[in-house]
Design a protein around this motif. Sequence first.
Motif, PDB file in Angstrom:
ATOM      1  N   THR A   1      37.041 -50.942  -5.473  1.00 23.26           N
ATOM      2  CA  THR A   1      38.476 -50.941  -5.722  1.00 23.26           C
ATOM      3  C   THR A   1      38.842 -49.772  -6.628  1.00 23.26           C
ATOM      4  O   THR A   1      38.206 -49.553  -7.651  1.00 23.26           O
ATOM      5  N   LYS A   2      39.852 -49.023  -6.227  1.00 25.57           N
ATOM      6  CA  LYS A   2      40.379 -47.958  -7.075  1.00 25.57           C
ATOM      7  C   LYS A   2      41.648 -48.485  -7.726  1.00 25.57           C
ATOM      8  O   LYS A   2      42.542 -48.966  -7.055  1.00 25.57           O
ATOM      9  N   HIS A   3      41.691 -48.399  -9.025  1.00 31.30           N
ATOM     10  CA  HIS A   3      42.807 -48.946  -9.783  1.00 31.30           C
ATOM     11  C   HIS A   3      43.844 -47.872 -10.073  1.00 31.30           C
ATOM     12  O   HIS A   3      43.512 -46.709 -10.282  1.00 31.30           O
ATOM     13  N   LEU A   4      45.090 -48.287 -10.119  1.00 26.51           N
ATOM     14  CA  LEU A   4      46.176 -47.397 -10.484  1.00 26.51           C
ATOM     15  C   LEU A   4      46.404 -47.479 -11.985  1.00 26.51           C
ATOM     16  O   LEU A   4      46.286 -48.549 -12.585  1.00 26.51           O
ATOM     17  N   PRO A   5      46.727 -46.362 -12.597  1.00 28.57           N
ATOM     18  CA  PRO A   5      46.949 -46.378 -14.042  1.00 28.57           C
ATOM     19  C   PRO A   5      48.297 -46.976 -14.410  1.00 28.57           C
ATOM     20  O   PRO A   5      49.189 -47.088 -13.572  1.00 28.57           O
TER      21      PRO A   5
ATOM     22  N   LEU B   1      40.701 -52.244 -19.489  1.00 31.60           N
ATOM     23  CA  LEU B   1      39.428 -52.816 -19.039  1.00 31.60           C
ATOM     24  C   LEU B   1      39.597 -54.196 -18.419  1.00 31.60           C
ATOM     25  O   LEU B   1      38.707 -54.653 -17.711  1.00 31.60           O
ATOM     26  N   ILE B   2      40.724 -54.842 -18.655  1.00 31.74           N
ATOM     27  CA  ILE B   2      40.946 -56.146 -18.029  1.00 31.74           C
ATOM     28  C   ILE B   2      41.024 -56.031 -16.505  1.00 31.74           C
ATOM     29  O   ILE B   2      40.906 -57.032 -15.808  1.00 31.74           O
ATOM     30  N   TYR B   3      41.197 -54.821 -15.975  1.00 31.13           N
ATOM     31  CA  TYR B   3      41.204 -54.597 -14.525  1.00 31.13           C
ATOM     32  C   TYR B   3      39.827 -54.802 -13.897  1.00 31.13           C
ATOM     33  O   TYR B   3      39.710 -54.957 -12.700  1.00 31.13           O
ATOM     34  N   PHE B   4      38.772 -54.743 -14.701  1.00 36.00           N
ATOM     35  CA  PHE B   4      37.414 -54.665 -14.177  1.00 36.00           C
ATOM     36  C   PHE B   4      36.625 -55.958 -14.330  1.00 36.00           C
ATOM     37  O   PHE B   4      36.916 -56.775 -15.199  1.00 36.00           O
TER      38      PHE B   4
ATOM     39  N   THR C   1      39.070 -40.163 -17.856  1.00 27.27           N
ATOM     40  CA  THR C   1      37.727 -40.731 -18.030  1.00 27.27           C
ATOM     41  C   THR C   1      37.398 -41.679 -16.882  1.00 27.27           C
ATOM     42  O   THR C   1      36.296 -41.637 -16.329  1.00 27.27           O
ATOM     43  N   TYR C   2      38.352 -42.514 -16.520  1.00 27.61           N
ATOM     44  CA  TYR C   2      38.159 -43.429 -15.395  1.00 27.61           C
ATOM     45  C   TYR C   2      37.902 -42.654 -14.095  1.00 27.61           C
ATOM     46  O   TYR C   2      36.996 -42.998 -13.341  1.00 27.61           O
ATOM     47  N   ALA C   3      38.682 -41.601 -13.843  1.00 32.99           N
ATOM     48  CA  ALA C   3      38.520 -40.805 -12.625  1.00 32.99           C
ATOM     49  C   ALA C   3      37.133 -40.156 -12.576  1.00 32.99           C
ATOM     50  O   ALA C   3      36.492 -40.113 -11.524  1.00 32.99           O
ATOM     51  N   CYS C   4      36.647 -39.704 -13.724  1.00 30.46           N
ATOM     52  CA  CYS C   4      35.303 -39.119 -13.796  1.00 30.46           C
ATOM     53  C   CYS C   4      34.245 -40.171 -13.467  1.00 30.46           C
ATOM     54  O   CYS C   4      33.332 -39.925 -12.681  1.00 30.46           O
ATOM     55  N   TRP C   5      34.374 -41.348 -14.062  1.00 30.75           N
ATOM     56  CA  TRP C   5      33.424 -42.441 -13.792  1.00 30.75           C
ATOM     57  C   TRP C   5      33.434 -42.812 -12.311  1.00 30.75           C
ATOM     58  O   TRP C   5      32.388 -43.024 -11.707  1.00 30.75           O
TER      59      TRP C   5
END
Length: 73
Positions: free
Chosen positions: A2-6, A17-20, A55-59
Amino acid sequence: MTKHLPIYIEGEKWIPLIYFSDQEKKTFKEWLPSYRFKKVKLPGAVLAECLDFKTYACWLRLKELKLYQISCF
């Protein structure tokens, strides 16, 4: 995967982090130093652990690359 939107707060992009899942949270906390997690204030609420979207996009790119390498062998 799943790719999350900011979420946008004062012109900056954040991923809470609650998204994960618990496993993904653990992975982030092992991969990043603690100062990379920020408290983000919203009107009437505070999100305790957020990552900046870069940072999220890099991960996410690293995770996709790892999956690609595994599937090639």
